[in-house]
Design a protein around this motif. Structure first.
Motif, PDB file in Angstrom:
ATOM      1  N   ALA A 210       0.845  -1.294   0.067  1.00 45.10           N
ATOM      2  CA  ALA A 210       0.112  -0.064  -0.149  1.00 45.10           C
ATOM      3  C   ALA A 210       0.858   1.375   0.210  1.00 45.10           C
ATOM      4  N   HIS A 211       0.453   2.267  -0.819  1.00 44.43           N
ATOM      5  CA  HIS A 211       1.050   3.674  -0.704  1.00 44.43           C
ATOM      6  C   HIS A 211       0.074   4.700  -0.341  1.00 44.43           C
ATOM      7  N   PHE A 212       0.447   5.747   0.538  1.00 45.34           N
ATOM      8  CA  PHE A 212      -0.572   6.861   0.910  1.00 45.34           C
ATOM      9  C   PHE A 212       0.407   8.070   0.847  1.00 45.34           C
ATOM     10  N   THR A 213      -0.311   8.952   0.899  1.00 44.65           N
ATOM     11  CA  THR A 213       0.164  10.406   0.842  1.00 44.65           C
ATOM     12  C   THR A 213      -0.363  10.940   2.408  1.00 44.65           C
ATOM     13  N   PRO A 214       0.407  12.150   2.550  1.00 46.87           N
ATOM     14  CA  PRO A 214      -0.133  12.734   3.771  1.00 46.87           C
ATOM     15  C   PRO A 214      -1.516  13.450   3.520  1.00 46.87           C
ATOM     16  N   TYR A 215      -1.965  13.758   2.418  1.00 48.71           N
ATOM     17  CA  TYR A 215      -3.132  14.146   2.165  1.00 48.71           C
ATOM     18  C   TYR A 215      -4.359  13.278   2.619  1.00 48.71           C
ATOM     19  N   GLN A 216      -4.035  11.975   2.216  1.00 49.56           N
ATOM     20  CA  GLN A 216      -4.979  10.986   2.654  1.00 49.56           C
ATOM     21  C   GLN A 216      -5.022  10.857   4.190  1.00 49.56           C
ATOM     22  N   TRP A 217      -3.935  11.009   4.840  1.00 47.68           N
ATOM     23  CA  TRP A 217      -4.007  11.058   6.315  1.00 47.68           C
ATOM     24  C   TRP A 217      -5.166  12.094   6.895  1.00 47.68           C
ATOM     25  N   SER A 218      -4.831  13.503   6.175  1.00 47.43           N
ATOM     26  CA  SER A 218      -5.476  14.592   6.790  1.00 47.43           C
ATOM     27  C   SER A 218      -6.962  14.237   6.239  1.00 47.43           C
ATOM     28  N   ASN A 219      -7.252  13.523   5.329  1.00 48.42           N
ATOM     29  CA  ASN A 219      -8.652  13.563   4.911  1.00 48.42           C
ATOM     30  C   ASN A 219      -9.347  12.353   5.843  1.00 48.42           C
ATOM     31  N   ALA A 220      -8.523  11.370   5.943  1.00 52.46           N
ATOM     32  CA  ALA A 220      -8.939  10.293   6.960  1.00 52.46           C
ATOM     33  C   ALA A 220      -9.300  10.960   8.451  1.00 52.46           C
ATOM     34  N   LEU A 221      -8.625  12.041   8.828  1.00 54.64           N
ATOM     35  CA  LEU A 221      -9.062  12.395  10.269  1.00 54.64           C
ATOM     36  C   LEU A 221     -10.109  13.557  10.041  1.00 54.64           C
ATOM     37  N   GLU A 239       7.580   4.419   5.584  1.00 53.92           N
ATOM     38  CA  GLU A 239       8.337   5.036   4.268  1.00 53.92           C
ATOM     39  C   GLU A 239       9.360   6.114   4.669  1.00 53.92           C
ATOM     40  N   GLU A 240       9.259   6.456   5.982  1.00 57.54           N
ATOM     41  CA  GLU A 240      10.275   7.615   6.316  1.00 57.54           C
ATOM     42  C   GLU A 240       9.962   8.966   5.779  1.00 57.54           C
ATOM     43  N   HIS A 241       8.556   9.272   5.652  1.00 53.71           N
ATOM     44  CA  HIS A 241       8.263  10.402   5.361  1.00 53.71           C
ATOM     45  C   HIS A 241       8.536  11.590   6.515  1.00 53.71           C
ATOM     46  N   GLU A 242       9.043  12.720   6.086  1.00 51.38           N
ATOM     47  CA  GLU A 242       9.188  13.492   7.084  1.00 51.38           C
ATOM     48  C   GLU A 242       8.177  14.351   7.905  1.00 51.38           C
ATOM     49  N   PRO A 243       8.199  14.073   9.293  1.00 52.34           N
ATOM     50  CA  PRO A 243       6.850  14.456   9.820  1.00 52.34           C
ATOM     51  C   PRO A 243       6.456  15.943   9.993  1.00 52.34           C
ATOM     52  N   VAL A 244       7.478  16.943   9.547  1.00 48.09           N
ATOM     53  CA  VAL A 244       7.183  18.168   9.337  1.00 48.09           C
ATOM     54  C   VAL A 244       6.206  18.356   8.071  1.00 48.09           C
ATOM     55  N   ILE A 245       6.118  17.596   7.150  1.00 44.65           N
ATOM     56  CA  ILE A 245       5.520  17.830   6.021  1.00 44.65           C
ATOM     57  C   ILE A 245       4.061  17.486   6.368  1.00 44.65           C
ATOM     58  N   LEU A 246       3.994  16.405   7.032  1.00 43.09           N
ATOM     59  CA  LEU A 246       2.545  16.065   7.709  1.00 43.09           C
ATOM     60  C   LEU A 246       1.866  17.434   8.285  1.00 43.09           C
ATOM     61  N   LEU A 247       2.738  17.992   9.395  1.00 45.32           N
ATOM     62  CA  LEU A 247       2.358  19.015  10.156  1.00 45.32           C
ATOM     63  C   LEU A 247       2.008  20.037   9.107  1.00 45.32           C
ATOM     64  N   ARG A 248       2.688  20.296   7.989  1.00 44.30           N
ATOM     65  CA  ARG A 248       2.394  21.477   7.239  1.00 44.30           C
ATOM     66  C   ARG A 248       1.033  21.117   6.246  1.00 44.30           C
ATOM     67  N   ILE A 249       0.980  19.905   6.078  1.00 43.44           N
ATOM     68  CA  ILE A 249      -0.465  19.778   5.335  1.00 43.44           C
ATOM     69  C   ILE A 249      -1.691  19.913   6.266  1.00 43.44           C
ATOM     70  N   LEU A 250      -1.446  19.549   7.349  1.00 43.13           N
ATOM     71  CA  LEU A 250      -2.549  19.139   8.470  1.00 43.13           C
ATOM     72  C   LEU A 250      -2.995  20.771   8.975  1.00 43.13           C
ATOM     73  N   GLN A 251      -1.943  21.600   8.903  1.00 38.78           N
ATOM     74  CA  GLN A 251      -2.144  22.797   9.847  1.00 38.78           C
ATOM     75  C   GLN A 251      -3.336  23.709   9.122  1.00 38.78           C
ATOM     76  N   PRO A 252      -3.143  24.102   7.923  1.00 42.42           N
ATOM     77  CA  PRO A 252      -4.479  24.523   7.293  1.00 42.42           C
ATOM     78  C   PRO A 252      -5.771  24.036   7.707  1.00 42.42           C
ATOM     79  N   ASP A 253      -5.764  22.838   7.399  1.00 46.89           N
ATOM     80  CA  ASP A 253      -7.154  22.171   7.707  1.00 46.89           C
ATOM     81  C   ASP A 253      -7.877  22.189   9.072  1.00 46.89           C
ATOM     82  N   LEU A 254      -6.807  21.979  10.046  1.00 43.56           N
ATOM     83  CA  LEU A 254      -6.955  22.328  11.486  1.00 43.56           C
ATOM     84  C   LEU A 254      -7.410  23.718  11.773  1.00 43.56           C
ATOM     85  N   LEU A 255      -6.878  24.711  11.314  1.00 44.07           N
ATOM     86  CA  LEU A 255      -7.074  26.161  11.580  1.00 44.07           C
ATOM     87  C   LEU A 255      -8.610  26.551  10.829  1.00 44.07           C
TER      88      LEU A 255
END
Length: 352
Positions: A210-221, A239-255
């Motif tokens: 399986a292969h996922f993107t950080p955007y799919q994580w945000s949508n699942a939340l 897959e050793e994604h950079e956690p900071v990328i996940l934060l940057r993608i989630l931040q605008p959705d959360l706010l």
């Protein structure tokens, strides 16, 4: 213009062959297979000569127009595949497309391949001129809602049947990796021809591809799907994604959730979506989250997000995956932050 999913194309081609096909999407396998199916169907109808043109900055459009105007001495009907770049089409290219559409005739079958079709393109004169004669083929990677039906259709075309537990397991192991999934289904058709497959039969052949993107994580939340969110998060960590990328993608959705939650009591949600330019494809996700999460939970989410970001900035090598898991549980509606006092979260928000 008629819309067809890639897995429905073969059935369509048994009965119809349109003058033009617009293929769009991000899945190379589906794009290639769709092209091949159209060419095979065209060949059966005596379209015996084929041309492929990749559009670049220095493309000589006059050479393309010449294909429409000059029939070969050795064939009466031709297919032409025009591959467009990923970037947006410049105005000059739109004019060229208008000229191309005007040259279309019954001895030419035109295929046009795009990375995506935008609303601006669909409202353009060349697109509207093609609409009565063309079909557009959706070659986007099947998302988790479409994937079970894709597997069912694919297995049927390979002459074997597959039960629901098998489909669910295949989705879990191969979502986002259509090439590997397609190869496995072909293998299953060879190992178990014309059989009803059950989970014990296929389990030894499965791998977690399986292969996922950080955007799919945000949508699942936003959807509140706890198991799916944690599964995606675990795979991103592997897959050793950079956690900071996940934060940057989630931040605008959360706010944005906090902003919408505060305003929706006085302003219709559809108006707020328009004001904040929320994509149509994501409005359902935000609606689900707003119905599910209270303002207090969203405040706790922002507080935890800030704590994670501060920790990461103090030590970039610090592992924050367990904190991201806690944040995922919270935004999926799990009560995990009772240890944070309400007074502490209020420092980030002043109620109006």
């Amino acid at each position: 213009m008629k819309l067809i999913d890639a897995e429905q194309l073969q059935e369509h081609l048994k009965m119809n062959l349109s003058a033009c096909y617009l293929l769009y999407g991000d899945e190379p396998l589906l794009l290639q297979e769709s092209q091949d199916h159209i060419r095979e169907a065209a060949l059966r109808r005596n379209f015996t000569e084929h041309f492929t043109v990749t559009i670049e900055g220095d493309t000589e459009w006059e050479n393309i127009f010449r294909i429409f105007q000059e029939l070969s001495l050795f064939s009466s009907r031709q297919t032409l595949l025009v591959i467009f770049p990923h970037k947006l089409l410049p105005a000059s290219m739109k004019d060229r497309l208008g000229q191309l559409v005007q040259l279309l005739h019954q001895n030419i079958l035109l295929m046009m391949r795009f990375h995506k079709l935008t609303k601006a393109q669909e409202n353009s004169p060349w697109y509207k001129a093609l609409a009565p004669y063309a079909c557009k083929i959706n070659c986007e990677k099947p998302n988790h809602q479409r994937l079970p039906a894709w597997i069912k259709t694919r297995s049927k075309s390979l002459c074997f049947d597959i039960d629901l537990p098998c489909i669910e397991r295949l989705c879990e192991c191969y979502e986002g990796n259509i090439l590997a999934l397609s190869q496995l289904l072909t293998l299953l058709s060879l190992v178990y021809p014309n059989e009803q497959l059950s989970l014990p039969k296929i389990e030894p052949l499965l791998n977690n591809f399986a292969h996922f993107t950080p955007y799919q994580w945000s949508n699942a939340l936003l959807e509140g799907k706890t198991e799916r969110a944690l599964l995606i998060l675990k795979k991103l960590q592997q897959e050793e994604h950079e956690p900071v990328i996940l934060l940057r993608i989630l931040q605008p959705d959360l706010l944005l959730l906090v902003t919408l939650k505060r305003a929706m009591a006085e302003v219709p949600l559809i108006t707020l979506f328009q004001q904040h330019q929320v994509w149509q494809s994501r409005r359902t996700y935000f609606t689900q989250a707003l119905q599910r999460l209270s303002l207090n939970v969203l405040k706790q989410g922002v507080h935890l997000f800030c704590q994670i970001e501060i920790s990461l900035k103090q030590d970039y090598a610090l592992s924050i995956w367990s904190e991201l898991e806690t944040l995922s549980l919270l935004l999926c509606g799990q009560p995990v932050l009772s240890l944070y006092p309400q007074s502490f979260t209020e420092c980030f928000f002043d109620e109006p």
